[in-house]
Design a protein around this motif. Structure first.
Motif, PDB file in Angstrom:
ATOM      1  N   THR A 237      -7.371  24.784  19.881  1.00  0.00           N
ATOM      2  CA  THR A 237      -6.530  24.938  21.064  1.00  0.00           C
ATOM      3  C   THR A 237      -7.202  24.239  22.243  1.00  0.00           C
ATOM      4  O   THR A 237      -8.334  24.563  22.604  1.00  0.00           O
ATOM      5  N   SER A 239      -6.494  23.926  25.901  1.00  0.00           N
ATOM      6  CA  SER A 239      -5.637  24.490  26.940  1.00  0.00           C
ATOM      7  C   SER A 239      -5.416  23.551  28.111  1.00  0.00           C
ATOM      8  O   SER A 239      -4.365  23.601  28.763  1.00  0.00           O
ATOM      9  N   ASN A 240      -6.388  22.686  28.390  1.00  0.00           N
ATOM     10  CA  ASN A 240      -6.309  21.826  29.567  1.00  0.00           C
ATOM     11  C   ASN A 240      -5.984  20.372  29.227  1.00  0.00           C
ATOM     12  O   ASN A 240      -5.987  19.513  30.104  1.00  0.00           O
ATOM     13  N   HIS A 260      -3.095  22.791  19.122  1.00  0.00           N
ATOM     14  CA  HIS A 260      -2.314  23.522  20.125  1.00  0.00           C
ATOM     15  C   HIS A 260      -2.713  22.987  21.498  1.00  0.00           C
ATOM     16  O   HIS A 260      -3.843  23.171  21.939  1.00  0.00           O
TER      17      HIS A 260
END
Length: 369
Positions: A237, A239-240, A260
């Motif tokens: 993942t 996120s940024n 993700h």
């Protein structure tokens, strides 16, 4: 000019002799020779200029090592305590010379490195003592481009940009929380998928990721599927992550289903020649720009975009290589219909690269990058 303050003259010299960036293509040995020649020319103008040059440590911070020459042992004392820009290129050689003293001197100054380029492809037999990464933490390093065939650990708490290349290289990041941009090979086994998962956990600020060919083995002509993680490997993942670039060549593009990236807005797909449509998961809800460079097939792109929800498709900008539109009058009706489909369903833009920025493309010459 001698009437100017020495600090002002020094700043002028620094502007005339900037540090070549890590991303600059071409031989750094040539740049180093030209830079050394320019410094010598300035020093010969007058004693005042010579004194100013010797008293400006930043001018001596660009240090190179190669089988042809090295300026490390001369430049290091003159660089005093400023941050260093290190360039090392060791190619296979029957007569490698005595470069070990220069390299070890640089290693002991690793705490001052701020940019670092190393190219040691297939040079282990000539330089068995060389390590791609110094055996010390590079605490001030902000950018690195590494090419080699070694397994090493890199500890860089201030590292912002990392470009690694090499089918057999395995660079394990041991603390790089500030990493913003990472260029690496696509994972080819569970161990490399676990490394990607670890990076996603350790580098929460990562904004740009480029995955090129496989990390351990070249793609064979018969290989049409990607290597995906086993059931015991988690889903990375990021996120940024805002930008993702994938080099696909002959393989399918289901890799994105294993990543993700909820904040992803720009997807760059290069050299996609597979007839198999690729998958873009619903988790990429922020995606609004897809750029295709050096690709040769329109139908898998159209089939992929057809799976997008209508609302996301309407807000999507698709950028295609200009080769798709060239000689359109000679195309068949099916090809023209596909072009019309793009024009009707997405905001279509044509990628136009200036001649001076073009690079040779290994895929079909009909469709330039």
């Amino acid at each position: 000019m001698d009437l100017l303050h020495p600090e002002l003259i020094s700043s002028i010299f620094l502007a005339l002799l900037p540090i070549p960036p890590c991303s600059l293509r071409g031989s750094f040995e040539t740049l180093a020779r030209q830079r050394s020649h320019d410094i010598t020319t300035i020093r010969l103008v007058s004693k005042i200029w010579d004194s100013i040059i010797l008293g400006t440590p930043e001018l001596w911070s660009y240090i190179t090592v190669s089988p042809d020459s090295t300026d490390a042992l001369r430049y290091l004392p003159r660089s005093k305590a400023v941050l260093l820009h290190i360039r090392i290129s060791l190619s296979p050689s029957d007569n490698p010379g005595n470069l070990r003293a220069a390299v070890e001197a640089l290693w002991y100054e690793a705490h001052r490195w701020t940019t670092y380029c190393a190219s040691t492809w297939r040079a282990r037999n000539s330089y068995p003592w060389f390590q791609l990464i110094p055996p010390f933490p590079v605490c001030r390093l902000r950018e690195a481009r590494l090419t080699g065939d070694q397994s090493v650990e890199l500890e860089g708490p201030e590292l912002r940009r990392l470009h690694e290349w090499g089918f057999k290289s395995n660079i394990r990041l041991n603390g790089a929380p500030a990493l913003r941009k990472w260029v690496t090979k696509r994972p080819a086994n569970d161990q490399e998928w676990e490394q990607l998962l670890l990076i996603s956990q350790q580098c929460p600020l990562l904004e740009s990721l480029r995955l090129t060919e496989y990390a351990t083995d070249q793609v064979t002509r018969s290989q049409l599927k990607e290597t995906f993680p086993g059931t015991g490997v988690g889903r990375p993942t990021f996120s940024n992550l805002r930008e993702l670039m994938l080099v696909s060549k002959r393989v399918a593009f289901d890799l994105m289903t294993y990543l993700h990236a909820p904040a992803l807005s720009l997807l760059v797909i290069r050299q996609h020649t597979s007839p198999i449509p690729f998958t873009i998961p619903p988790s990429c809800g922020a995606l609004n720009h897809i750029r295709f460079t050096c690709v040769s097939r329109l139908n898998p792109i159209q089939e992929t975009l057809s799976t997008f929800p209508p609302a996301q498709l309407q807000s999507l900008t698709v950028q295609l290589g200009s080769g798709f539109i060239q000689n359109l009058t000679n195309r068949d009706e099916e090809y023209k219909a596909r072009i019309r489909w793009f024009e009707e369903h997405v905001s279509l833009r044509w990628l136009d690269i200036p001649d001076e920025q073009r690079r040779p493309c290994r895929c079909s010459r009909e469709h330039p990058e």
